[in-house]
Design a protein around this motif. Structure first.
Motif, PDB file in Angstrom:
ATOM      1  N   HIS A 117       0.816  -1.219   0.000  1.00  0.00           N
ATOM      2  CA  HIS A 117       0.000   0.000   0.000  1.00  0.00           C
ATOM      3  C   HIS A 117       0.847   1.265   0.000  1.00  0.00           C
ATOM      4  N   HIS A 150       4.400   6.938   3.169  1.00  0.00           N
ATOM      5  CA  HIS A 150       5.231   5.744   3.001  1.00  0.00           C
ATOM      6  C   HIS A 150       4.667   4.810   1.935  1.00  0.00           C
ATOM      7  N   GLU A 206       7.494   1.066   4.802  1.00  0.00           N
ATOM      8  CA  GLU A 206       6.943   0.229   5.865  1.00  0.00           C
ATOM      9  C   GLU A 206       7.102  -1.234   5.484  1.00  0.00           C
TER      10      GLU A 206
HETATM   11 FE   LIG Z   1       1.149   1.645   6.232  1.00  0.00          FE
END
Ligand SMILES: [Fe+2]
Length: 326
Positions: A151, A211, A264
Motif C-alpha cells: 500500500h 510511506h 513500511e
Molecule cells: Fe502503512
C-alpha cells in the motif's frame, strides 16, 4: 458517520496499487538499501534507473528508483482491469477536468498520468511485462524477504475530500480515525484488492507521500531485518517499531531509505473482500490506534514525508493533535 457509502459500481475497475517511482540522489546507496538490505530483486537497471520487484510479483516492477538531484516521489501507479477500463478511466479524469497525459512507460502497456484534486501524481495502465515466477526460487530470498507491494500512505491536507474522491474511484474504507471534536476524518484506509488498504490518507501538510509498504512472510522476517540493519550501518534508518498496529492489526516496522523516503515493512492484516464489510472507527485519542501495544509514534512519523514532484504541499485544514511520543 463521516465516511461515504461504498461505491460498488465505479466507472472503471482498478485492480490494485501497482508501483511507485522514487527520485533518489545516489543510485548505488539506494541499491545497497533496497536490494542488498531489503532483498528486492533487480529486473532492469542502467546508470539512471533501477527497476525492482518483490518475490511474489510477476509484473516487471513495483518500485522504480530514478537518479535525480532533488529526491521526491513521482507517480503512484495503479493497474486497471483491461484496456477498456483504461479508456473509461481516462474519460473519468477528463470529465473531472483533471489533466490526462498519455505517456511512454518502459515495460508497461498504454499508460496515462493524471493528478488527484490535491495534486498527487497518479498513473494508470492495464498490462505490464510479465516475468517468470520466482516465488519458489528460495535461493533468491534475501533481507526481509519482501513478497509484494502492499500500500501507499499519503499526507492529505483534507482527508474528507481525499476519501470522497477515491470513494468515487471505487476505493472502499476499511478503517478510519475520526476527530471527535470536529467530527471530521483525521485518517482513512481504503482498498481495491481485498486487504485493509491500497492507499491510506493521514491528516497533515500535503499532498506528500508518507510511506510505501511491502508485505513480508512473517513478523520474524522483520526481526531479522532489524538485526541486519543494526549491524550493517543502517541503525539510524530505523524510525518506528517493530510493533502491531491497532488499525489493520498488521505487524509493522518503519524505516527510512538513504534519501529519507519512508518504507513500511508489513504483514498479517486481514481480508476485506466483502462488499458489505463494516468500516471500523477509531478515536484519534485512543493510544491503541497506532500501536496495539500502546507505544506512540515519534514526531518525525507525523511530520516528515516525501514531496511529490511538481506539487507544493499546503497545511492541513484540520488542526487536531494525535498522541506523539515525548
Ligand atoms: Fe502503512
Amino acid at each position: 458517520m463521516p465516511i461515504p457509502a461504498p461505491n460498488l459500481y465505479p466507472a472503471f475497475n482498478i485492480v490494485r496499487l501497482s508501483h511507485v517511482e522514487l527520485v533518489v540522489s545516489d543510485l548505488a546507496k539506494s541499491r545497497a538499501f533496497y536490494v542488498d538490505t531489503l532483498g528486492l530483486q533487480v529486473t532492469d537497471e542502467d546508470r539512471e534507473t533501477i527497476y525492482l520487484r518483490a518475490m511474489e510479483e510477476r509484473g516487471h516492477h513495483c518500485l522504480v528508483l530514478r537518479r535525480g538531484d532533488t529526491p521526491c516521489a513521482r507517480d503512484l501507479g495503479f493497474k486497471v482491469y483491461d484496456e477498456d477500463h483504461l479508456e473509461k478511466a481516462a474519460q473519468f479524469f477528463t470529465e473531472k477536468s483533471l489533466p490526462v497525459e498519455w505517456v511512454d512507460r518502459p515495460f508497461q502497456s498504454r499508460t496515462f498520468r493524471t493528478r488527484d484534486p490535491h495534486g498527487i501524481p497518479l498513473e494508470f495502465y492495464a498490462r505490464m511485462d510479465r516475468l517468470a515466477p520466482i516465488h519458489q526460487q528460495y535461493a533468491l530470498y534475501k533481507g526481509v524477504k519482501p513478497l509484494r507491494i502492499d500500500h501507499f500512505n499519503v499526507f492529505s491536507p483534507n482527508v474528507d475530500e481525499s476519501v470522497a474522491f477515491y470513494n468515487d474511484l471505487g476505493f472502499r474504507v476499511t478503517e478510519y480515525t475520526e476527530d471527535e471534536a470536529s467530527g471530521r476524518l483525521w485518517a482513512a484506509w481504503t482498498h481495491r484488492k481485498g486487504g485493509v488498504h491500497d492507499i491510506a490518507f493521514t491528516n497533515g501538510t500535503g499532498p506528500r507521500l508518507h510511506h510505501t509498504a511491502f508485505w513480508v512472510p512473517t513478523p520474524l522476517n522483520i526481526i531479522d531485518l532489524l538485526d541486519l540493519m543494526s549491524t550493517t550501518g543502517w541503525v539510524d534508518n530505523i524510525e518506528r517499531g517493530p510493533g502491531r498496529h491497532g488499525i489493520s492489526n498488521a505487524f509493522f516496522l518503519y524505516i527510512r531509505d538513504p534519501d529519507g523516503h519512508r518504507i513500511e515493512i508489513y504483514c498479517s492484516d486481514y481480508q476485506t473482500v466483502d462488499p458489505d464489510l463494516e468500516p471500523i472507527k477509531w478515536d484519534l485519542k485512543d493510544p491503541q490506534r497506532q500501536t496495539l501495544w500502546g507505544a506512540p509514534a515519534p514526531r518525525s512519523w507525523f511530520e516528515e514525508g516525501s514531496l511529490f514532484e511538481g506539487q507544493a504541499p499546503v497545511p492541513a485544514q484540520l488542526d487536531a493533535q494525535p498522541i506523539i511520543a515525548p
